[in-house]
Design a protein around this motif. Structure first.
Motif, mmCIF file in Angstrom:
data_model
loop_
_atom_site.group_PDB
_atom_site.id
_atom_site.type_symbol
_atom_site.label_atom_id
_atom_site.label_comp_id
_atom_site.label_asym_id
_atom_site.label_seq_id
_atom_site.Cartn_x
_atom_site.Cartn_y
_atom_site.Cartn_z
ATOM 1 N N LEU A 1 0.830 -1.203 0.000
ATOM 2 C CA LEU A 1 0.000 0.000 0.000
ATOM 3 C C LEU A 1 0.862 1.251 0.000
ATOM 4 N N PHE A 2 1.914 1.254 0.815
ATOM 5 C CA PHE A 2 2.787 2.423 0.860
ATOM 6 C C PHE A 2 3.553 2.570 -0.447
ATOM 7 N N GLY A 3 4.119 1.481 -0.946
ATOM 8 C CA GLY A 3 4.946 1.567 -2.146
ATOM 9 C C GLY A 3 4.172 1.935 -3.386
ATOM 10 N N ALA A 4 3.103 1.199 -3.655
ATOM 11 C CA ALA A 4 2.312 1.490 -4.850
ATOM 12 C C ALA A 4 1.379 2.668 -4.637
ATOM 13 N N GLY A 5 0.883 2.836 -3.401
ATOM 14 C CA GLY A 5 -0.010 3.963 -3.121
ATOM 15 C C GLY A 5 0.676 5.299 -3.270
ATOM 16 N N SER A 6 1.945 5.379 -2.891
ATOM 17 C CA SER A 6 2.663 6.646 -3.065
ATOM 18 C C SER A 6 2.845 6.961 -4.543
ATOM 19 N N LYS A 7 3.096 5.955 -5.365
ATOM 20 C CA LYS A 7 3.226 6.192 -6.803
ATOM 21 C C LYS A 7 1.886 6.558 -7.428
ATOM 22 N N ALA A 8 0.803 5.971 -6.917
ATOM 23 C CA ALA A 8 -0.526 6.302 -7.431
ATOM 24 C C ALA A 8 -0.976 7.680 -6.984
ATOM 25 N N GLY A 9 -0.446 8.164 -5.852
ATOM 26 C CA GLY A 9 -0.813 9.485 -5.370
ATOM 27 C C GLY A 9 -1.975 9.496 -4.410
ATOM 28 N N ILE A 10 -2.207 8.387 -3.717
ATOM 29 C CA ILE A 10 -3.308 8.344 -2.757
ATOM 30 C C ILE A 10 -2.951 9.194 -1.539
ATOM 31 N N MET A 11 -3.927 9.890 -0.978
ATOM 32 C CA MET A 11 -3.686 10.652 0.251
ATOM 33 C C MET A 11 -3.478 9.688 1.417
ATOM 34 N N PRO A 12 -2.543 9.965 2.325
ATOM 35 C CA PRO A 12 -1.685 11.152 2.456
ATOM 36 C C PRO A 12 -0.320 10.994 1.810
ATOM 37 N N LEU A 13 -0.167 10.089 0.856
ATOM 38 C CA LEU A 13 1.115 9.865 0.185
ATOM 39 C C LEU A 13 1.194 10.627 -1.130
ATOM 40 N N GLY B 1 -9.426 5.672 0.007
ATOM 41 C CA GLY B 1 -10.093 6.059 -1.231
ATOM 42 C C GLY B 1 -11.133 7.137 -1.015
ATOM 43 N N ALA B 2 -11.977 6.962 -0.002
ATOM 44 C CA ALA B 2 -13.017 7.960 0.266
ATOM 45 C C ALA B 2 -12.399 9.288 0.690
ATOM 46 N N GLY B 3 -11.395 9.232 1.558
ATOM 47 C CA GLY B 3 -10.752 10.469 1.995
ATOM 48 C C GLY B 3 -10.059 11.195 0.858
ATOM 49 N N SER B 4 -9.408 10.445 -0.025
ATOM 50 C CA SER B 4 -8.720 11.071 -1.155
ATOM 51 C C SER B 4 -9.704 11.681 -2.140
ATOM 52 N N ALA B 5 -10.819 10.998 -2.377
ATOM 53 C CA ALA B 5 -11.789 11.496 -3.348
ATOM 54 C C ALA B 5 -12.332 12.859 -2.943
ATOM 55 N N VAL B 6 -12.654 13.030 -1.685
ATOM 56 C CA VAL B 6 -13.215 14.301 -1.222
ATOM 57 C C VAL B 6 -12.106 15.313 -0.942
ATOM 58 N N GLY B 7 -11.065 14.886 -0.211
ATOM 59 C CA GLY B 7 -10.024 15.827 0.179
ATOM 60 C C GLY B 7 -9.311 16.449 -1.003
ATOM 61 N N ALA B 8 -8.982 15.661 -2.012
ATOM 62 C CA ALA B 8 -8.258 16.204 -3.165
ATOM 63 C C ALA B 8 -9.099 17.219 -3.925
ATOM 64 N N LEU B 9 -10.404 16.974 -4.047
ATOM 65 C CA LEU B 9 -11.248 17.916 -4.773
ATOM 66 C C LEU B 9 -11.425 19.218 -4.012
ATOM 67 N N LEU B 10 -11.403 19.156 -2.689
ATOM 68 C CA LEU B 10 -11.490 20.394 -1.920
ATOM 69 C C LEU B 10 -10.259 21.272 -2.161
ATOM 70 N N TYR B 11 -9.123 20.653 -2.425
ATOM 71 C CA TYR B 11 -7.947 21.430 -2.813
ATOM 72 C C TYR B 11 -8.045 21.876 -4.271
ATOM 73 N N ALA B 12 -8.532 20.991 -5.139
ATOM 74 C CA ALA B 12 -8.606 21.321 -6.561
ATOM 75 C C ALA B 12 -9.532 22.494 -6.817
ATOM 76 N N VAL B 13 -10.629 22.551 -6.090
ATOM 77 C CA VAL B 13 -11.621 23.581 -6.352
ATOM 78 C C VAL B 13 -11.152 24.960 -5.895
#
Length: 672
Positions: free
Chosen positions: A214-226, A280-292
């Motif tokens: 999760l840490f190795g591939a998740g950081s490359k995928a860009g999942i929060m908080p990685l 996944g749920a945290g990244s979906a909402v959190g990232a868009l709050l920054y994007a907007v």
């Protein structure tokens, strides 16, 4: 082994073309570097044909090459999963290469073009690797080549910072994957994936392997908080490289997770799904709050990538939960949602990044508040970008809706979970995904409105011009894929059924011939959930044309012109229109204090003063501050304290060595 085996040979040839183009570009003069895009397009086309054939013929091709670790060699495997993600990778490479063909000779660089085919080759090679050594070697090649592309404009301090953070995160991710494969190999050290598939791990080792993967591939995928590197690196890279990193490279990371969790790690446990669902749920909402809130067009798209990776993670998590709970049909639906969204995201995000590159090339700026009115100056790009914006906002009948519809069908099955935690998380996930869908629509209404609509906000926007033909062709082809992917999403799900049966235990869709039309997408059964995109598209088109016909039939034939509504101030200045900050102000005031500690500072001149006023907004990224900056500062402070050791006297060095020896002897005597 089934099939003729030509598919694997074709992929070897494609890799050779990529490698040859990279090597030749090192020695050729700069004005001839454009050939790498023609070579990369040819290699990608060949690889696409091989991947499609391997996927639909359900071949499993293996090869062992006499390179790599002594006595182990390099194991190569082409199966349905690697062929599917190979298709994603090479379609993205093909479109980025067509776009790259439109780059002017004066803009070609020895720092970009030689590395571009090397990056493409590395992504393909990761998908074919069938042992830990080969996988990690090509993974590192992918990371280093993309890092070099990020810092290609090294004279910019922001690019250097982005490259530094990316390199640190990539090194940490590779180290985590090294530990994951070490756990899978076990004490026997079987580094081939076939050996790992046959091993049986203890629950503790499985948990450690899952966390490391999760840490190795998740950081490359860009999942929060990685995700810290992603909003920095993607805007810094050249636009066609940004499209590959965001639309394609993140899918290679998703492939790595699916390969480990569903293939190498053995039968999943229900609690394995929890980190996927929560992250996944945290990244979906959190990232868009920054994007907007962001003002940089490419960084906005980078944050949106984090959101879409979160959606894919949620689908993978639900698939794990349903499979471990022995609910195969729902597992098939959830995994289909994740895989189809990976495919769809590679198309519409590549479209949006390439479109942003065309805007940057034409205007010289990525700042939203310096753009505007480009719909009149870049009509083709604006039309294609609108399709991408609608697709990423998950509006039917485009492709973004298909995967999110399937994911919601899986979420609605949550009450059947036997585990109370999963029954509780299922509606929470549904609510978070619904919020993310609304935020995505708001984000891209804001982006499209400020970039393409209204009046130009700067001379650069007023003097913009359409992108070169090759670049508009690439963007237009991706727009066509977004439309076709939406209209024929049912066929895509049906084509995935063999892959879903293998990894999830059940197919996602009934044979399309049992539906109302051959293009129907059926989740579970026809009486429960069915989506027919062509029918919806037909009614949308009929309604639109009927409305237009009615307006033209009953409206006045006389053309009338009048000033646009101007809030009572007939000022032609573009400063009177809505800005990107204006669009996001309601969301900033609702979520700003909790999510990113936003503060607004207003400097209004007193009555009678002629000086201009100032409005300033400051944001604070909690994740960056607490998970990255504060530990880094603490480590720096600690290293400064230990630096005093370098200046000790000889006597103090001897005392330190003697004390260390005493401590080691005490430890040895205690535990031996």
């Amino acid at each position: 082994m089934t099939g003729a085996g030509w598919q694997l040979q074709a992929l070897f040839v494609a890799l050779a073309i990529y490698a040859g183009a990279a090597l030749a570009a090192v020695f050729l003069p700069r004005h001839r570097l454009g050939f790498v895009y023609a070579a990369s397009a040819a290699a990608a086309s060949l690889a696409i044909a091989a991947d499609i054939s391997a996927f639909f013929n359900e071949v499993v091709l293996k090869e062992q090459l006499p390179v790599g670790l002594p006595g182990v060699g390099l194991h190569i495997r082409l199966d349905g999963l690697s062929a599917f993600f190979g298709f994603i990778v090479n379609v993205g490479v093909l479109m980025a290469s067509i776009y790259g063909a439109g780059i002017k000779r004066a803009d070609l660089s020895k720092r970009i073009e030689p590395l571009y085919p090397a990056f493409c080759a590395a992504m393909n090679a990761v998908l074919l690797a069938d042992d830990a050594f080969g996988f990690l070697f090509f993974w590192e090649l992918m990371s280093l080549s993309s890092w070099a592309l990020v810092v290609s404009r090294h004279d910019d301090p922001d690019n250097r910072k982005a490259g530094y953070v990316y390199l640190l995160m990539a090194a940490g991710g590779t180290m985590a994957l090294l530990f994951a494969f070490g756990g899978l190999a076990g004490a026997s050290g079987g580094y081939a994936f076939d050996t790992m598939r046959a091993s049986h791990l203890t629950p503790l080792v499985s948990a450690l392997v899952l966390g490391a993967a999760l840490f190795g591939a998740g950081s490359k995928a860009g999942i929060m908080p990685l995700h810290a590197w992603l909003p920095l690196a993607h805007p810094a890279a050249p636009s066609h490289v940004s499209a590959l990193m965001s639309g394609v490279m993140t899918k290679v990371a998703i492939y790595a997770l699916i390969r480990v969790v569903f293939d190498l790690l053995g039968d999943p446990q229900w609690w394995w799904s929890l980190p996927f669902i929560l992250l996944g749920a945290g990244s979906a909402v959190g990232a868009l709050l920054y994007a907007v809130q962001d003002q940089d067009l490419k960084r906005l798209l980078a944050y949106s990538t984090i959101e879409n990776v979160g959606i894919i993670f949620a689908g993978v998590g639900l698939a794990i939960a349903f499979k471990s709970s022995n609910i195969p049909p729902a597992a098939g639906i959830a995994l289909a949602a994740a895989l189809i969204h990976a495919l769809n995201h590679s198309w519409f995000k590549s479209l949006l990044f390439l479109g942003a590159g065309a805007v940057l090339h034409s205007t010289g700026t990525k700042q939203l508040d310096r753009l505007g009115g480009l719909i009149h100056r870049m009509p083709k790009t604006s039309a294609f970008w609108l399709i991408g914006a609608l697709a990423i906002s998950a509006l039917p009948p485009l492709n973004g809706f298909v995967s999110e519809w399937l994911l919601f069908q899986a979420v609605l099955t949550g009450p059947v979970f036997p585990e109370p935690i999963l029954r509780f998380l299922s509606p929470v996930l549904g609510a978070m995904l619904a919020l993310a869908a609304g935020l995505a629509a708001a984000c891209f209404v804001r982006a499209y409105g400020t970039v393409f609509l209204g009046r130009p906000r700067s001379p650069e926007a007023a003097n913009a011009h359409e992108a070169p033909f090759a670049q508009t062709l690439a963007i237009g082809l991706l727009a066509v894929l977004c439309i076709l992917g939406g209209l024929f999403g049912g066929l895509t799900a049906f084509a995935l059924n063999p892959l879903l049966v293998e990894y999830a235990g059940a197919a996602a869709a009934i044979n399309t011939q049992t539906g109302p039309t051959p293009f129907s997408l059926i989740a579970f059964d026809q009486g429960r959930a069915i989506y027919d995109a062509p029918t919806i598209a037909f009614f949308v088109a009929v309604s639109a044309f009927a409305t237009m016909a009615a307006i033209h039939l009953f409206a006045s034939k006389k053309t009338r012109r009048s000033p646009a509504w101007d809030c009572g101030f007939p000022d032609p200045s573009p400063a009177t229109q809505y800005t990107a900050s204006s669009y996001s102000q309601p969301l900033r005031r609702v979520y700003g204090g909790v999510v990113y500690s936003s503060t607004e500072t207003v400097d209004m001149p007193p009555p009678g003063s002629l000086r201009e006023g100032h409005f300033h907004i400051r944001f604070s990224d909690y994740i960056w501050r607490f998970l990255y900056v504060m530990p880094a500062n603490a480590l720096w402070s600690l290293s400064e304290r230990f630096d005093l050791i370098h200046y000790l006297t000889i006597r103090r060095y001897l005392v330190l060595m003697f004390s260390t020896l005493i401590v080691l002897l005490v430890i040895t005597a205690t535990f031996m």
